[in-house]
Design a protein around this motif. Sequence first.
Motif, PDB file in Angstrom:
ATOM      1  N   SER A  14       0.123  16.974 -31.552  1.00  0.00           N
ATOM      2  CA  SER A  14      -0.139  16.180 -32.740  1.00  0.00           C
ATOM      3  C   SER A  14      -0.914  17.015 -33.750  1.00  0.00           C
ATOM      4  CB  SER A  14      -0.965  14.939 -32.376  1.00  0.00           C
ATOM      5  OG  SER A  14      -1.492  14.314 -33.535  1.00  0.00           O
ATOM      6  N   VAL A  15      -0.715  16.720 -35.026  1.00  0.00           N
ATOM      7  CA  VAL A  15      -1.482  17.405 -36.053  1.00  0.00           C
ATOM      8  C   VAL A  15      -2.976  17.135 -35.899  1.00  0.00           C
ATOM      9  CG1 VAL A  15       0.422  17.416 -37.705  1.00  0.00           C
ATOM     10  CG2 VAL A  15      -1.202  15.499 -37.707  1.00  0.00           C
ATOM     11  N   VAL A  16      -3.322  16.056 -35.210  1.00  0.00           N
ATOM     12  CA  VAL A  16      -4.738  15.726 -35.015  1.00  0.00           C
ATOM     13  C   VAL A  16      -5.461  16.831 -34.254  1.00  0.00           C
ATOM     14  CG1 VAL A  16      -6.341  14.067 -33.981  1.00  0.00           C
ATOM     15  CG2 VAL A  16      -4.260  13.249 -35.093  1.00  0.00           C
ATOM     16  N   GLY A  17      -4.771  17.521 -33.344  1.00  0.00           N
ATOM     17  CA  GLY A  17      -5.415  18.530 -32.512  1.00  0.00           C
ATOM     18  C   GLY A  17      -5.375  19.940 -33.052  1.00  0.00           C
ATOM     19  N   VAL A  18      -4.789  20.141 -34.225  1.00  0.00           N
ATOM     20  CA  VAL A  18      -4.629  21.493 -34.759  1.00  0.00           C
ATOM     21  C   VAL A  18      -5.978  22.177 -34.985  1.00  0.00           C
ATOM     22  CG1 VAL A  18      -3.903  22.792 -36.812  1.00  0.00           C
ATOM     23  CG2 VAL A  18      -2.342  21.163 -35.741  1.00  0.00           C
ATOM     24  N   ALA A  19      -6.922  21.484 -35.592  1.00  0.00           N
ATOM     25  CA  ALA A  19      -8.224  22.088 -35.871  1.00  0.00           C
ATOM     26  C   ALA A  19      -8.941  22.506 -34.586  1.00  0.00           C
ATOM     27  CB  ALA A  19      -9.094  21.126 -36.673  1.00  0.00           C
ATOM     28  N   ASP A  20      -8.878  21.667 -33.554  1.00  0.00           N
ATOM     29  CA  ASP A  20      -9.522  22.024 -32.292  1.00  0.00           C
ATOM     30  C   ASP A  20      -8.900  23.275 -31.698  1.00  0.00           C
ATOM     31  OD1 ASP A  20     -11.373  19.971 -32.350  1.00  0.00           O
ATOM     32  OD2 ASP A  20     -10.107  18.580 -31.223  1.00  0.00           O
ATOM     33  N   ASP A  21      -7.574  23.434 -31.829  1.00  0.00           N
ATOM     34  CA  ASP A  21      -6.912  24.650 -31.356  1.00  0.00           C
ATOM     35  C   ASP A  21      -7.446  25.875 -32.085  1.00  0.00           C
ATOM     36  OD1 ASP A  21      -5.333  23.187 -29.615  1.00  0.00           O
ATOM     37  OD2 ASP A  21      -3.603  23.114 -30.964  1.00  0.00           O
ATOM     38  N   LEU A  22      -7.666  25.757 -33.394  1.00  0.00           N
ATOM     39  CA  LEU A  22      -8.143  26.891 -34.176  1.00  0.00           C
ATOM     40  C   LEU A  22      -9.586  27.233 -33.817  1.00  0.00           C
ATOM     41  CD1 LEU A  22      -6.555  26.007 -37.640  1.00  0.00           C
ATOM     42  CD2 LEU A  22      -5.859  27.827 -36.068  1.00  0.00           C
ATOM     43  N   PHE A  23     -10.423  26.237 -33.641  1.00  0.00           N
ATOM     44  CA  PHE A  23     -11.803  26.507 -33.234  1.00  0.00           C
ATOM     45  C   PHE A  23     -11.835  27.180 -31.862  1.00  0.00           C
ATOM     46  CE2 PHE A  23     -13.140  22.973 -36.214  1.00  0.00           C
ATOM     47  CZ  PHE A  23     -13.830  23.807 -37.081  1.00  0.00           C
ATOM     48  N   ALA A  24     -10.971  26.722 -30.959  1.00  0.00           N
ATOM     49  CA  ALA A  24     -10.916  27.333 -29.634  1.00  0.00           C
ATOM     50  C   ALA A  24     -10.460  28.787 -29.720  1.00  0.00           C
ATOM     51  CB  ALA A  24      -9.985  26.529 -28.726  1.00  0.00           C
ATOM     52  N   ALA A  25      -9.533  29.090 -30.628  1.00  0.00           N
ATOM     53  CA  ALA A  25      -9.074  30.467 -30.809  1.00  0.00           C
ATOM     54  C   ALA A  25     -10.207  31.354 -31.318  1.00  0.00           C
ATOM     55  CB  ALA A  25      -7.894  30.504 -31.768  1.00  0.00           C
ATOM     56  N   LEU A  26     -11.053  30.829 -32.193  1.00  0.00           N
ATOM     57  CA  LEU A  26     -12.203  31.599 -32.671  1.00  0.00           C
ATOM     58  C   LEU A  26     -13.173  31.914 -31.529  1.00  0.00           C
ATOM     59  CD1 LEU A  26     -13.033  29.848 -36.080  1.00  0.00           C
ATOM     60  CD2 LEU A  26     -12.253  32.211 -35.758  1.00  0.00           C
ATOM     61  N   ARG A  27     -13.257  31.010 -30.570  1.00  0.00           N
ATOM     62  CA  ARG A  27     -14.145  31.238 -29.418  1.00  0.00           C
ATOM     63  C   ARG A  27     -13.474  32.050 -28.325  1.00  0.00           C
ATOM     64  NH1 ARG A  27     -14.810  25.576 -30.153  1.00  0.00           N
ATOM     65  NH2 ARG A  27     -13.568  25.237 -28.261  1.00  0.00           N
ATOM     66  N   GLY A  28     -12.146  32.296 -28.477  1.00  0.00           N
ATOM     67  CA  GLY A  28     -11.404  32.976 -27.425  1.00  0.00           C
ATOM     68  C   GLY A  28     -11.163  32.106 -26.224  1.00  0.00           C
ATOM     69  N   GLU A  29     -11.123  30.785 -26.438  1.00  0.00           N
ATOM     70  CA  GLU A  29     -10.999  29.843 -25.326  1.00  0.00           C
ATOM     71  C   GLU A  29      -9.778  28.938 -25.430  1.00  0.00           C
ATOM     72  OE1 GLU A  29     -14.596  27.635 -25.539  1.00  0.00           O
ATOM     73  OE2 GLU A  29     -15.893  29.315 -24.957  1.00  0.00           O
ATOM     74  N   SER A  30      -8.837  29.234 -26.340  1.00  0.00           N
ATOM     75  CA  SER A  30      -7.689  28.350 -26.536  1.00  0.00           C
ATOM     76  C   SER A  30      -6.656  28.526 -25.438  1.00  0.00           C
ATOM     77  CB  SER A  30      -7.048  28.623 -27.900  1.00  0.00           C
ATOM     78  OG  SER A  30      -5.860  27.867 -28.042  1.00  0.00           O
ATOM     79  N   ALA A  31      -6.109  27.401 -25.004  1.00  0.00           N
ATOM     80  CA  ALA A  31      -5.029  27.442 -24.018  1.00  0.00           C
ATOM     81  C   ALA A  31      -3.665  27.640 -24.670  1.00  0.00           C
ATOM     82  CB  ALA A  31      -5.022  26.144 -23.205  1.00  0.00           C
ATOM     83  N   VAL A  32      -3.603  27.526 -26.022  1.00  0.00           N
ATOM     84  CA  VAL A  32      -2.299  27.597 -26.694  1.00  0.00           C
ATOM     85  C   VAL A  32      -2.224  28.721 -27.731  1.00  0.00           C
ATOM     86  CG1 VAL A  32      -1.748  25.169 -26.330  1.00  0.00           C
ATOM     87  CG2 VAL A  32      -3.020  25.839 -28.369  1.00  0.00           C
ATOM     88  N   LEU A  33      -3.368  29.275 -28.151  1.00  0.00           N
ATOM     89  CA  LEU A  33      -3.376  30.315 -29.168  1.00  0.00           C
ATOM     90  C   LEU A  33      -4.160  31.528 -28.672  1.00  0.00           C
ATOM     91  CD1 LEU A  33      -4.195  28.200 -32.377  1.00  0.00           C
ATOM     92  CD2 LEU A  33      -1.967  29.176 -31.754  1.00  0.00           C
ATOM     93  N   PRO A  34      -3.717  32.749 -29.015  1.00  0.00           N
ATOM     94  CA  PRO A  34      -4.496  33.940 -28.674  1.00  0.00           C
ATOM     95  C   PRO A  34      -5.817  33.951 -29.433  1.00  0.00           C
ATOM     96  CG  PRO A  34      -2.235  34.501 -29.328  1.00  0.00           C
ATOM     97  CD  PRO A  34      -2.461  33.070 -29.701  1.00  0.00           C
ATOM     98  N   PRO A  35      -6.781  34.749 -28.980  1.00  0.00           N
ATOM     99  CA  PRO A  35      -8.042  34.861 -29.711  1.00  0.00           C
ATOM    100  C   PRO A  35      -7.822  35.443 -31.104  1.00  0.00           C
ATOM    101  CG  PRO A  35      -8.233  35.776 -27.489  1.00  0.00           C
ATOM    102  CD  PRO A  35      -6.782  35.542 -27.742  1.00  0.00           C
ATOM    103  N   ALA A  36      -8.695  35.077 -32.038  1.00  0.00           N
ATOM    104  CA  ALA A  36      -8.627  35.602 -33.400  1.00  0.00           C
ATOM    105  C   ALA A  36     -10.034  35.786 -33.931  1.00  0.00           C
ATOM    106  CB  ALA A  36      -7.835  34.663 -34.309  1.00  0.00           C
TER     107      ALA A  36
END
Length: 373
Positions: A14-36
């Motif tokens: 859902s678009v609702v979870g997009v921001a959480d995915d991006l924050f997790a990527a900044l922390r290097g903790e995303s299950a769906v996106l590589p670290p950034a």
Amino acid sequence: MSLMLPPESPAARSVVGVADDLFAALRGESAVLPPAESVVLVLVDGLGAIALRGHAGHARTLTAAMAKKDVAHSVFPTTTAAALTSLLTGAWPGEHGLVGYRVLDRSRDVLVNQLTGWGADGLDPLTWQAAPTVFERARADGHPSFAMGVAAYAHSGFTRATLRGADFVAARTPAERVEAAYDLAARHPGAFVYCYLPEVDKAGHKHGVDSPQWIAALEEIDAALALRVPPGVGVLVTSDHGMLDVPVHRQVVLEAEHLEGVRHVGGEPRMLHVYVEPDADAATITDRWRRDLEGLADVGTRAEAVTAGLFGPTVTESAAARIGDVLVVARGNGAIYDGTAADQRGRGMIGQHGGLTPEERQVPLIRLGAFGR
């Protein structure tokens, strides 16, 4: 027929979870996106996944980067006020309260426009939309926060409701906005940057999807996103909703006899919020509208919509008060108009959204830069 969401895969995002995915990527903790090192959220207003894939030859950069599973679902209703706010707060409409285009402020008994009418309709952006924005969250976590947009929107009420916490930066063309967004992300490690591209939505409303103007807008945005992404910057390209064309013969016009017992008609032509008179029976009006609009629209009550989870798993008291007593969702590519309203300009709009079709609900979720495969 009662209102319910169409069936979808349990794995659907859902678009609702997009921001959480991006924050997790900044922390290097995303299950769906590589670290950034920094992230850029590009929002192409009004670009549905189905329309994008159907015009792949005019969007080679985007479609080349788009895997089959790179799709998310918008919220209900599929309108900018609701969906863009969900993207920029990480909250469902039932939580942030922007549950449609025009809704009833019951304290004053007036319809208010939640997209463009904040000042004229007397809405306070800080209280009417009280959910924390992604930019406020970013700042609280120590991340620089920027929003690239169109100069005309810099001080609007909707901007104050959804972009508060960000440093607003204006640029004229899509290419200039994308380039500036990438530059900000590169120069500010850990940044959360938002880049808004409204050109496709505007062209679709005025001229229709598949029109030369719509295709030209898509080509311009695709060319802008062909720009090289700086190292370490992760880019996610998505949309708030899709769009479909409503031909004149699919316009349903409600006259006075249909509106007996109705005090206000809000929402928009593909998803009406209907508010009944204080002495009217909402159940009786719901049954009548179901008969009148059989085969043309799905009609249900506020309670049915909330129970079905259309506005999300939680609906606050203030959000519930803004939802119509009766909800009317046009089927197929139809639209429903109040024929007694003084202003009929909306009937000239070709591309529309707000309903539950795949064309409106499915949006792209494309990974570029450090997020690319």
